[in-house]
Design an enzyme around this catalytic site. Structure first.
Site, PDB file in Angstrom:
ATOM      1  N   THR A   9       0.811  -1.220   0.000  1.00  0.00           N
ATOM      2  CA  THR A   9       0.000   0.000   0.000  1.00  0.00           C
ATOM      3  C   THR A   9       0.841   1.265   0.000  1.00  0.00           C
ATOM      4  OG1 THR A   9      -0.035  -0.205   2.394  1.00  0.00           O
ATOM      5  CG2 THR A   9      -1.970  -1.037   1.214  1.00  0.00           C
ATOM      6  N   CYS A 127      17.990   5.221  -3.066  1.00  0.00           N
ATOM      7  CA  CYS A 127      17.554   5.849  -4.321  1.00  0.00           C
ATOM      8  C   CYS A 127      18.588   6.821  -4.897  1.00  0.00           C
ATOM      9  CB  CYS A 127      16.215   6.550  -4.116  1.00  0.00           C
ATOM     10  SG  CYS A 127      16.125   7.560  -2.620  1.00  0.00           S
ATOM     11  N   ARG A 227      16.758  17.681   1.209  1.00  0.00           N
ATOM     12  CA  ARG A 227      15.358  17.481   0.786  1.00  0.00           C
ATOM     13  C   ARG A 227      14.838  18.805   0.257  1.00  0.00           C
ATOM     14  NH1 ARG A 227      13.484  12.624   0.270  1.00  0.00           N
ATOM     15  NH2 ARG A 227      13.832  12.045   2.432  1.00  0.00           N
ATOM     16  N   HIS A 234      14.605  12.949  -8.015  1.00  0.00           N
ATOM     17  CA  HIS A 234      15.788  13.439  -7.298  1.00  0.00           C
ATOM     18  C   HIS A 234      16.758  14.059  -8.300  1.00  0.00           C
ATOM     19  CE1 HIS A 234      14.373  11.555  -3.785  1.00  0.00           C
ATOM     20  NE2 HIS A 234      15.316  10.671  -3.554  1.00  0.00           N
TER      21      HIS A 234
HETATM   22  P1  A2P Z   1       0.201   0.388   5.732  1.00  0.00           P
HETATM   23  O1  A2P Z   1      -0.324   1.135   4.552  1.00  0.00           O
HETATM   24  O2  A2P Z   1      -0.718  -0.694   6.186  1.00  0.00           O
HETATM   25  O3  A2P Z   1       0.699   1.276   6.837  1.00  0.00           O
HETATM   26  P2  A2P Z   1       5.358   4.387   2.766  1.00  0.00           P
HETATM   27  O4  A2P Z   1       6.862   4.296   2.827  1.00  0.00           O
HETATM   28  O5  A2P Z   1       4.876   4.925   1.456  1.00  0.00           O
HETATM   29  O6  A2P Z   1       4.785   5.122   3.924  1.00  0.00           O
HETATM   30  O7  A2P Z   1       4.822   2.879   2.851  1.00  0.00           O
HETATM   31  C1  A2P Z   1       5.156   1.996   3.891  1.00  0.00           C
HETATM   32  C2  A2P Z   1       4.558   0.619   3.625  1.00  0.00           C
HETATM   33  O8  A2P Z   1       4.979  -0.252   4.674  1.00  0.00           O
HETATM   34  C3  A2P Z   1       3.051   0.603   3.610  1.00  0.00           C
HETATM   35  O9  A2P Z   1       2.589  -0.342   2.688  1.00  0.00           O
HETATM   36  C4  A2P Z   1       2.730   0.175   5.031  1.00  0.00           C
HETATM   37  O10 A2P Z   1       1.487  -0.457   5.178  1.00  0.00           O
HETATM   38  C5  A2P Z   1       3.819  -0.857   5.236  1.00  0.00           C
HETATM   39  N1  A2P Z   1       3.977  -1.162   6.650  1.00  0.00           N
HETATM   40  C6  A2P Z   1       4.181  -0.293   7.667  1.00  0.00           C
HETATM   41  N2  A2P Z   1       4.207  -0.942   8.847  1.00  0.00           N
HETATM   42  C7  A2P Z   1       4.019  -2.255   8.574  1.00  0.00           C
HETATM   43  C8  A2P Z   1       3.912  -3.448   9.366  1.00  0.00           C
HETATM   44  N3  A2P Z   1       4.028  -3.413  10.682  1.00  0.00           N
HETATM   45  N4  A2P Z   1       3.707  -4.639   8.728  1.00  0.00           N
HETATM   46  C9  A2P Z   1       3.581  -4.667   7.393  1.00  0.00           C
HETATM   47  N5  A2P Z   1       3.646  -3.578   6.589  1.00  0.00           N
HETATM   48  C10 A2P Z   1       3.865  -2.395   7.161  1.00  0.00           C
END
Ligand code: A2P
Length: 326
Positions: A9, A127, A227, A234
Site C-alpha cells: 500500500t 535511491c 530534501r 531526485h
Molecule cells: P500500511 O499502509 O498498512 O501502513 P510508505 O513508505 O509509502 O509510507 O509505505 C510503507 C509501507 O509499509 C506501507 O505499505 C505500510 O502499510 C507498510 N507497513 C508499515 N508498517 C508495517 C507493518 N508493521 N507490517 C507490514 N507492513 C507495514
C-alpha cells in the site's frame, strides 16, 4: 511465478505493482502484504483486484518465489530472513541489509553478476545512490574515478506517502508530520538521522553503498543530501575526479551509449535534465556535462531520476528479472 509484495500500500509498493505490470513480469500468483491497518483493502493489478493481507510469520508458507519488500527497515530485518528460510528470494528496498556481508547490493547496469551469490536476500540500494552509480559507472570503467562529491536535491516522494503529504499539506499552510521542519518553500539539509561525525545517515548510505556497488572500497566519496520541495524526481550535482585524462565529447557519447542513461545536454537551447521530466519514467538523465577546471581530470554532472522508479521499484523489478534469467 508466485510473487509477494510487502508494503504493497506504500509509495514504493504501489510502484512495484505498476512496474511489474508494465514489464509484463510472469506472475501466476500475487500476494500483497501490509500492516493490520490496510488488511482487507483491495489493490488493482492488471485489471484485477487483490486483497491486502496483514503480514505475519506465516505469510511466506506458500511457496512464494520472489518477494519485493518496501515496508521499512524494521519489517525487513524481521521478515526477510523468515521469507528466505521458506525458499523465497527477497529483493529488499530498505537499508536494513544493504551493507551486510553475504548480501549483494545490486544495480543491474553496474554489477548484475552480484545477484549470483545471494543467500536469499538481495538488497536494492538507496535511491540517490542508484542514479549516481548508473551515471558514474561508464566513466569509472573508462577513466577510473579517484574522488566523488555528491550534492543532492531530493524529492519528498523519497520519504514515502508521508513525505508527499507533508509537501501537499505544507503548501496549504499545514504543519509537517514526516519531516522535522516545514518542506514547503524550504530546503532541509537533513535526510534521515544525524550520526556522530555530523553526516546524516542518507549521506553515509551514499558513500558506503557507492563503494560496495562499484567494488571500490577505498574510493574517496563525500556527500551532502538535501530534501527540496519537489514531489517526484531526485536531482544531483556530481563532481568526479578521474585518474586518466578525458575528452568531454567522448564522455558525453559514452554516457549516451550506456544502458539506462539519457543525455539531455544542450545548454544553449535550455536543455538539461529536470525532475518534472524524469517523474514517472525509469531512466537516469544526465546533463550539464562540463569540466571542473579546479583539478586535472575533473567533471561536473547534473543527474536526475525518479527515486520511486529507478531509485526503488524499477531497480528492484530489474533485479527480479535477473533472477528469472538465471
Ligand atoms: P500500511 O499502509 O498498512 O501502513 P510508505 O513508505 O509509502 O509510507 O509505505 C510503507 C509501507 O509499509 C506501507 O505499505 C505500510 O502499510 C507498510 N507497513 C508499515 N508498517 C508495517 C507493518 N508493521 N507490517 C507490514 N507492513 C507495514
Amino acid at each position: 511465478m508466485k510473487i509477494a509484495v510487502v508494503g504493497a500500500t506504500g509509495m514504493v509498493g504501489r510502484n512495484f505493482l505498476k512496474v511489474l505490470s508494465e514489464r509484463n513480469f510472469p506472475i501466476d500468483e500475487l500476494y500483497l502484504f501490509a500492516s493490520k491497518r490496510s488488511a482487507g483493502q483491495e489493490l488493482e493489478f492488471n485489471g484485477k483486484n487483490f486483497r491486502v493481507e496483514e503480514l505475519d510469520e506465516h505469510s511466506f508458507d506458500r511457496g512464494i518465489d520472489i518477494a519485493l519488500f518496501s515496508a521499512g527497515g524494521g519489517i525487513s530485518l524481521k521478515y526477510a530472513p523468515i521469507a528466505a528460510a521458506s525458499g523465497c528470494v527477497v529483493v529488499d528496498n530498505s537499508s536494513a541489509w544493504r551493507m551486510k556481508e553475504g548480501v549483494p547490493l545490486v544495480v543491474p547496469e553496474v554489477n548484475p553478476e552480484d545477484v549470483k551469490w545471494h543467500k536469499g536476500i538481495i538488497a536494492n540500494p538507496n535511491c540517490s545512490t542508484i542514479q549516481a552509480v548508473v551515471a558514474l559507472w561508464p566513466p569509472h570503467r573508462a577513466y577510473g574515478i579517484k574522488r566523488i562529491v555528491y550534492s543532492t536535491y531530493q524529492a519528498v516522494a523519497g520519504a514515502g506517502m508521508g513525505g508527499v503529504r507533508d509537501l501537499e499539506e505544507g503548501l496549504k499552510g499545514g504543519a509537517p508530520k514526516k519531516f522535522p521542519h516545514p518542506i514547503a518553500g524550504n530546503c532541509l539539509p537533513q535526510i534521515d538521522v544525524f550520526l556522530e561525525d555530523g553526516y546524516t545517515k542518507e549521506e553515509e548510505k551514499m558513500i558506503n553503498e557507492t563503494r560496495k556497488i562499484m567494488h571500490a572500497p577505498e574510493l574517496r566519496v563525500t556527500a551532502t543530501c538535501v530534501r527540496v520541495p519537489v514531489f517526484f524526481g531526485h536531482s544531483e550535482s556530481i563532481n568526479a575526479e578521474f585518474e586518466k585524462p578525458f575528452e568531454l565529447d567522448e564522455l558525453r557519447a559514452l554516457l549516451q551509449n550506456s544502458p539506462g542513461i539519457v543525455v539531455r545536454d544542450d545548454p544553449s537551447a535550455g536543455v538539461y535534465p529536470m525532475a518534472i521530466d524524469a517523474a514517472g519514467t525509469n531512466d537516469v538523465y544526465v546533463g550539464r556535462v562540463r569540466r571542473d577546471n579546479s583539478v586535472e581530470n575533473g567533471v561536473n554532472l547534473w543527474v536526475v531520476s525518479d527515486s520511486v522508479r529507478k531509485g526503488a521499484a524499477y531497480n528492484a523489478v530489474q533485479i527480479a528479472e535477473l533472477l528469472l534469467r538465471r
